[in-house]
Scaffold this active site. Structure first.
Site, PDB file in Angstrom:
ATOM      1  N   ALA A 184       5.921  -4.046  -7.792  1.00 27.00           N
ATOM      2  CA  ALA A 184       5.249  -4.880  -8.783  1.00 27.00           C
ATOM      3  C   ALA A 184       5.213  -6.354  -8.400  1.00 27.00           C
ATOM      4  O   ALA A 184       4.953  -7.200  -9.241  1.00 27.00           O
ATOM      5  CB  ALA A 184       5.913  -4.712 -10.148  1.00 27.00           C
ATOM      6  N   ASN A 185       5.463  -6.646  -7.138  1.00 30.19           N
ATOM      7  CA  ASN A 185       5.379  -8.034  -6.680  1.00 30.19           C
ATOM      8  C   ASN A 185       3.960  -8.431  -6.288  1.00 30.19           C
ATOM      9  O   ASN A 185       3.689  -9.600  -6.034  1.00 30.19           O
ATOM     10  CB  ASN A 185       6.330  -8.271  -5.502  1.00 30.19           C
ATOM     11  CG  ASN A 185       6.033  -7.344  -4.334  1.00 30.19           C
ATOM     12  OD1 ASN A 185       5.561  -6.224  -4.532  1.00 30.19           O
ATOM     13  ND2 ASN A 185       6.311  -7.788  -3.118  1.00 30.19           N
ATOM     14  N   THR A 186       3.043  -7.461  -6.274  1.00 28.59           N
ATOM     15  CA  THR A 186       1.671  -7.750  -5.865  1.00 28.59           C
ATOM     16  C   THR A 186       0.727  -6.679  -6.407  1.00 28.59           C
ATOM     17  O   THR A 186       1.162  -5.625  -6.892  1.00 28.59           O
ATOM     18  CB  THR A 186       1.563  -7.826  -4.323  1.00 28.59           C
ATOM     19  OG1 THR A 186       0.268  -8.293  -3.955  1.00 28.59           O
ATOM     20  CG2 THR A 186       1.795  -6.466  -3.691  1.00 28.59           C
ATOM     21  N   GLY A 187      -0.572  -6.936  -6.302  1.00 31.47           N
ATOM     22  CA  GLY A 187      -1.588  -5.928  -6.602  1.00 31.47           C
ATOM     23  C   GLY A 187      -1.539  -5.376  -8.014  1.00 31.47           C
ATOM     24  O   GLY A 187      -1.216  -6.072  -8.977  1.00 31.47           O
ATOM     25  N   ILE A 188      -1.858  -4.080  -8.148  1.00 31.12           N
ATOM     26  CA  ILE A 188      -1.924  -3.477  -9.475  1.00 31.12           C
ATOM     27  C   ILE A 188      -0.534  -3.371 -10.102  1.00 31.12           C
ATOM     28  O   ILE A 188      -0.412  -3.371 -11.330  1.00 31.12           O
ATOM     29  CB  ILE A 188      -2.629  -2.103  -9.457  1.00 31.12           C
ATOM     30  CG1 ILE A 188      -1.823  -1.058  -8.665  1.00 31.12           C
ATOM     31  CG2 ILE A 188      -4.031  -2.220  -8.905  1.00 31.12           C
ATOM     32  CD1 ILE A 188      -2.412   0.336  -8.791  1.00 31.12           C
ATOM     33  N   GLY A 189       0.503  -3.292  -9.288  1.00 28.69           N
ATOM     34  CA  GLY A 189       1.853  -3.259  -9.832  1.00 28.69           C
ATOM     35  C   GLY A 189       2.184  -4.545 -10.558  1.00 28.69           C
ATOM     36  O   GLY A 189       2.770  -4.530 -11.650  1.00 28.69           O
ATOM     37  N   SER A 210      -3.968   9.012  -6.083  1.00 29.89           N
ATOM     38  CA  SER A 210      -5.261   8.517  -5.597  1.00 29.89           C
ATOM     39  C   SER A 210      -6.282   9.639  -5.574  1.00 29.89           C
ATOM     40  O   SER A 210      -5.928  10.824  -5.465  1.00 29.89           O
ATOM     41  CB  SER A 210      -5.106   7.947  -4.185  1.00 29.89           C
ATOM     42  OG  SER A 210      -6.362   7.702  -3.588  1.00 29.89           O
ATOM     43  N   TYR A 213      -2.083   9.556   4.560  1.00 28.74           N
ATOM     44  CA  TYR A 213      -2.122   8.944   3.233  1.00 28.74           C
ATOM     45  C   TYR A 213      -2.570   9.968   2.189  1.00 28.74           C
ATOM     46  O   TYR A 213      -1.953  10.094   1.117  1.00 28.74           O
ATOM     47  CB  TYR A 213      -3.073   7.752   3.241  1.00 28.74           C
ATOM     48  CG  TYR A 213      -3.297   7.148   1.877  1.00 28.74           C
ATOM     49  CD1 TYR A 213      -2.321   6.361   1.267  1.00 28.74           C
ATOM     50  CD2 TYR A 213      -4.494   7.371   1.185  1.00 28.74           C
ATOM     51  CE1 TYR A 213      -2.526   5.809   0.007  1.00 28.74           C
ATOM     52  CE2 TYR A 213      -4.707   6.822  -0.076  1.00 28.74           C
ATOM     53  CZ  TYR A 213      -3.718   6.048  -0.658  1.00 28.74           C
ATOM     54  OH  TYR A 213      -3.924   5.507  -1.904  1.00 28.74           O
TER      55      TYR A 213
END
Length: 324
Positions: free
Chosen positions: A55-60, A183, A208
């Site tokens: 959660a330090n970046t992006g959607i998180g 995904s 992935y």
């Protein structure tokens, strides 16, 4: 002939001018379509505790921001704690919620996962929402600290172990929710039990997809095992989001920049995660897969209960745990 040529040039010029104008006029509609569904729930989370990985970046980060805005105590679990602290500081300032904290978690190292869980359990008496959000994509072949192929190790096994270690606290705090970020790529995945670590053959795009299918199957089997506990487990596709996830691919990074207009923003990409975490109508819904804040189609491989059970057992063996 001259008149015909002029006429052709006129049509061409009109098209050259008209198409960009048409595109410009349609831009708001295109953006609304790309943005997808939004979480309409106004549910408050005062007194609730949430853990969000990556959660330090992006959607998180956007998910953390929204849960903090709703009053939750939010634990940002991430590898890069400096970046995590910057994100937490920003969220605290914007939401006025001081209960946003950062804890070290490296999903590529089971020792780090166990240390995080031990620290969390010692300091937090409740856990109502676990969002397994962190992930890697398109990595060149590499292995985690424990020798697992990186996509499998981080995207699936790391979250599998984390959920196992935190599950009793979730049960004690029920009703509680587990949200696994998968995904659309799971449609291209297969669980290759004969070569889980990609040592015989490796394609980073397929690796992935395999890991995202593992997320769906893990959710399905976890939900089955949690029946009657008031702990739910659901998976989701966030959409094609303009984040750092594609950083391991030079080509994808450039494509993301060129076509950014047609990608979701991190805030838009977080909407289904937030929906699965807070929507009142999902209180007893479990084992489902969502996209754009509504149920979505799961591949036939993702609905294979026997593969889900086998993957569960193999995952336990690889991690050296007993999870009955």
């Amino acid at each position: 002939m001259a008149a015909a040529a002029m006429s052709c040039w006129g049509v061409a010029l009109g098209a050259a001018v008209g198409f960009p104008l048409l595109l410009l006029a349609a831009a708001p509609c295109i953006r609304r379509f790309v943005a997808g569904g939004r979480c309409e729930s106004a549910a408050r989370l005062d007194g609730k505790v949430a853990v969000i990985t990556g959660a330090n970046t992006g959607i998180g980060k956007e998910t953390a921001r929204e849960l903090a805005r709703r009053g939750a105590r939010v634990i940002i679990a991430c590898r890069d704690t400096a970046k995590g602290e910057a994100a937490a500081s920003e969220i605290r300032a914007e939401t006025g919620n001081p209960q946003v904290v950062v804890k070290k978690l490296d999903l590529a190292d089971t020792k780090s996962i166990r240390e995080f869980a031990a620290s969390f359990l010692a300091e937090e008496k409740e856990l109502h929402i676990l969002i397994n959000n962190a992930g890697v994509m398109l990595c060149p072949y590499s292995k985690t600290a424990d020798g697992f192929e990186m996509h499998l190790g981080v995207n699936h096994l790391g979250h599998f172990l984390l959920t196992f270690l935190l599950l009793e606290r979730l049960k004690q705090s029920a009703p509680a929710r587990i949200v696994n970020v998968s995904s659309l790529g799971h449609h291209g995945g297969r669980i290759r039990f004969h070569d889980l670590n990609g040592e015989k053959s490796y394609n980073r795009g397929l690796a992935y997809c395999h890991s995202k299918l593992a997320n769906v199957l893990f959710t399905r089997e976890l939900a089955r095992r949690l029946q009657g506990t008031k702990v739910t487990a659901n998976a989701l596709h966030p959409g094609s989001v303009n984040t750092e996830l594609v950083r391991h691919s030079f080509a994808m990074t450039w494509l993301w920049r060129i076509f950014s207009f047609f990608l979701k923003t991190p805030w838009e990409g977080a909407q289904t995660s937030v929906y699965c975490a807070v929507a009142e109508e999902l209180e007893s819904v479990t084992g489902q897969y969502f996209s754009d804040c509504r149920p979505a189609y799961v591949s036939s491989w993702g609905r294979d209960d026997e593969t889900a059970k086998k993957l569960w057992n193999v995952s336990c063996e690889l991690l050296g745990i007993q999870w009955d």
